[in-house]
Design a protein around this motif. Structure first.
Motif, short mmCIF file in Angstrom:
data_model
loop_
_atom_site.label_atom_id
_atom_site.label_comp_id
_atom_site.label_asym_id
_atom_site.label_seq_id
_atom_site.Cartn_x
_atom_site.Cartn_y
_atom_site.Cartn_z
N ASN A 66 -4.49 24.04 -3.87
CA ASN A 66 -5.71 23.33 -3.83
C ASN A 66 -6.22 22.11 -3.39
O ASN A 66 -6.88 21.45 -2.97
CB ASN A 66 -6.66 23.47 -5.42
N LEU A 67 -5.17 22.07 -2.65
CA LEU A 67 -4.40 20.78 -1.77
C LEU A 67 -4.61 20.54 -0.66
O LEU A 67 -3.01 20.99 -0.08
CB LEU A 67 -3.90 19.88 -2.51
N LEU A 68 -5.42 20.65 -0.06
CA LEU A 68 -4.89 20.97 1.63
C LEU A 68 -2.72 19.80 1.88
O LEU A 68 -3.15 18.90 1.56
CB LEU A 68 -6.01 19.65 2.59
N SER A 69 -2.51 20.66 2.86
CA SER A 69 -1.30 19.83 3.01
C SER A 69 -2.12 18.49 3.75
O SER A 69 -2.74 19.11 5.08
CB SER A 69 -0.09 20.50 3.59
N GLY A 70 -1.47 17.87 3.58
CA GLY A 70 -1.71 16.11 4.91
C GLY A 70 -1.38 14.95 4.07
O GLY A 70 -0.33 14.78 3.37
N VAL A 71 -1.35 13.95 4.69
CA VAL A 71 -1.09 12.73 4.65
C VAL A 71 -2.30 11.76 3.11
O VAL A 71 -3.93 11.78 4.58
CB VAL A 71 -0.65 12.11 6.26
N LEU A 98 -7.43 1.92 -7.32
CA LEU A 98 -8.57 1.20 -8.20
C LEU A 98 -9.32 2.34 -9.06
O LEU A 98 -9.56 3.11 -10.05
CB LEU A 98 -9.08 0.96 -7.54
N ASN A 99 -9.57 3.79 -8.35
CA ASN A 99 -9.83 4.49 -8.85
C ASN A 99 -9.11 6.06 -9.12
O ASN A 99 -9.92 7.45 -9.24
CB ASN A 99 -11.00 5.49 -8.37
N ASP A 100 -7.60 5.50 -9.17
CA ASP A 100 -6.56 6.66 -9.73
C ASP A 100 -6.87 8.36 -8.86
O ASP A 100 -6.92 9.08 -8.66
CB ASP A 100 -6.88 7.07 -10.84
N SER A 101 -6.76 7.66 -7.10
CA SER A 101 -7.18 8.86 -6.17
C SER A 101 -6.51 8.86 -4.97
O SER A 101 -6.03 7.86 -4.43
CB SER A 101 -8.78 9.19 -6.45
N LEU A 102 -6.37 9.87 -4.19
CA LEU A 102 -6.01 9.80 -2.74
C LEU A 102 -6.85 10.36 -2.65
O LEU A 102 -7.70 11.24 -2.41
CB LEU A 102 -4.91 11.18 -2.59
N THR A 103 -6.32 10.26 -1.35
CA THR A 103 -7.85 9.79 -0.30
C THR A 103 -7.36 10.73 1.15
O THR A 103 -5.87 10.74 2.18
CB THR A 103 -8.00 8.48 0.86
N LEU A 104 -7.73 11.30 1.79
CA LEU A 104 -7.18 12.55 3.12
C LEU A 104 -7.37 11.64 4.49
O LEU A 104 -8.33 11.36 4.29
CB LEU A 104 -7.67 14.02 3.49
N GLU A 119 0.83 -1.38 -0.05
CA GLU A 119 0.04 0.30 0.04
C GLU A 119 1.11 1.40 -0.06
O GLU A 119 2.65 1.24 0.37
CB GLU A 119 -0.61 0.19 1.31
N ILE A 120 0.46 2.65 -0.54
CA ILE A 120 1.38 3.68 -0.68
C ILE A 120 0.18 4.64 0.29
O ILE A 120 -0.48 5.58 0.04
CB ILE A 120 1.47 3.83 -1.87
N TYR A 121 1.54 5.73 0.92
CA TYR A 121 0.12 6.35 1.81
C TYR A 121 1.46 7.88 0.99
O TYR A 121 2.86 7.70 0.76
CB TYR A 121 1.16 6.06 2.97
#
Ligand SMILES: Cc1cc2nc3c(=O)[nH]c(=O)nc-3n(C[C@H](O)[C@H](O)[C@H](O)COP(=O)(O)O)c2cc1C
Length: 416
Positions: free
Chosen positions: A94-99, A105-111, A84-86
């Motif tokens: 326009n992106l919150l600084s975060g982990v 599967l859906n080419d996305s990042l989950t905050l 898994e990748i974090y």
């Protein structure tokens, strides 16, 4: 560490005992998904982050009976995908600084954690970074099929995953550093892994700022990475040892410098593991391109690479240690036998055998071997030459025939 090698070897003798039947219906889920209410960002919305798709995106689909199986940018032993990748991200508009957790599967990042005066830098004892890419292993995905031998495949898969991240960064001309010596124990706790998942390695991208950050101000939510879980004490022991092990520092390796952006992208998108070769030869020039700098670099990293030449034109048939011929002759039959009787061994143009000395840092050597194999896989793809990692081999037969006491780590068949 050596006991982990010995207890997971395949020998002619113990292979007769390995007759277990696998019921594929019981395969644990190979994608971790945070609950729907977590905020998600599609990578296509951020030009600067699109390259993250190249870490693990889906590049093919196969149907077996009623089951559809998706294949990814990275190869994986048994197609089980334990990594898994974090990603910690700072300073993107326009992106919150975060982990974030990356969802292929859906080419996305989950905050999963918003940063304030805290940051993952704390666990690396370093100052501010633009990106921290962390690779974890969900061990049950692999131990489900391979039991204790899973430790080898987890390390090799991690090496391939590092290779995939590095090639994507190389393509974008983003400089980076490897990091293996962060506080894994505290990070595993902070991420709420509950001993089912653990960190292996990381890649850091600098942002030129010297700000220092506190430890994460809250423990992250525990989300199960599989739909069910069977504890394995041997794998737990392995993960505990990993938490305390000091790895050697590895400098960036510059192994794709001669390939341009378009060429690397094409290789990332088209890479596959070959299932059978047509037994056509490759030229010595192609061989040199495929293995460019590999023998030299691996040696400097403590890895000894042997290879069996089955079908490279203008190169004497035989067994080589690095680039030196140690046994002349046609060893096609032997290549297959060593590779647990898999035909890939003999029908290849050449089969590489990654090994390392007993006293060296075994776990790191596995990761580096997976990494180097990944680079070779991408180089081969650029020439439309086939490649496959071989994790199932006879440890004792390889040692005996190569006349070495080295630990045997990984085989890789290359050809057309
Ligand atoms: C560590 C490792 C060990 C592997 N061992 C074998 C093997 O022994 N035999 C084989 O045919 N394929 C092997 N493979 C290839 C996988 O089966 C393959 O990567 C997986 O099915 C996904 O397919 P893909 O690489 O085409 O995306 C291995 C791959 C890895 C990364």
């Amino acid at each position: 560490m050596q006991q982990f090698q010995q207890k997971t070897d395949i020998t002619i003798k113990n292979s007769f005992l390995q007759t277990q039947f696998i019921d594929w219906r019981t395969q644990p889920k190979s994608f971790k998904t945070y609950p729907k209410f977590f905020r998600r960002y599609h990578l296509d919305e951020f030009e600067e982050l699109k390259f993250i798709k190249d870490f693990g995106k889906i590049t093919d689909k196969k149907v077996y009976g009623n089951e559809e199986v998706v294949l990814r940018v990275t190869p994986s032993a048994g197609g089980l995908y334990p990594c898994e990748i974090y990603i910690q991200i700072r300073g993107i508009k326009n992106l919150l600084s975060g982990v974030y957790h990356y969802e292929p599967l859906n080419d996305s990042l989950t905050l999963i954690h918003e940063l304030s005066n805290d940051g993952l830098e704390y666990y690396f004892e370093t100052d501010s970074k633009k990106f921290i890419f962390l690779i974890s292993n969900v061990y049950f995905r692999t131990s489900w099929k391979y039991e204790n031998r899973a430790i080898r495949y987890l390390l090799l898969d991690t090496g391939h995953q590092l290779g995939a991240i590095c090639s994507a960064l190389k393509k974008e001309a983003i400089p980076f550093d490897f990091s293996f010596n962060f506080n894994k124990k505290r990070l595993n706790e902070a991420f709420g892994f509950e001993e089912q998942e653990f960190f292996q390695g990381a890649i850091l991208v600098d942002n030129g700022k010297d700000t220092k950050y506190q430890n994460l101000r809250e423990r992250l939510v525990t989300v199960s990475s599989t739909d069910y879980f069977i504890k394995n004490p041997f794998l737990e022991e392995f993960s505990k040892l990993l938490e305390n092990l000091i790895f050697d520092e590895i400098k960036p390796l510059h192994l794709l410098d001669d390939m341009d952006k378009k060429c690397i992208q094409r290789s990332i998108d088209k890479r596959r593991s070959i299932r059978a070769f047509e037994k056509k030869p490759i030229t010595k020039e192609e061989f040199d391109f495929l293995t460019k700098d590999i023998f030299e670099r691996s040696k400097s990293l403590g890895i000894e690479v042997f290879f069996i030449n089955n079908n490279v034109k203008n190169l004497e048939l035989g067994v080589y240690k690095n680039v030196n011929l140690i046994s002349k002759g046609d060893f096609k039959g032997l290549s297959t036998r060593l590779a647990f009787n898999q035909k890939l061994g003999e029908s290849s143009c050449f089969t590489l055998i990654f090994t390392s000395k007993k006293e060296s840092n075994l776990f790191q050597d596995y990761i580096i071997s997976g990494f180097l194999a990944h680079i070779i896989n991408l180089r081969a793809t650029s020439l439309d030459i086939g490649c496959s990692g071989i994790g199932a081999f006879f440890d004792d037969e390889c040692q005996r025939n190569l006349k070495t006491t080295n630990n045997i780590l990984y085989l890789q068949a290359v050809g057309r």
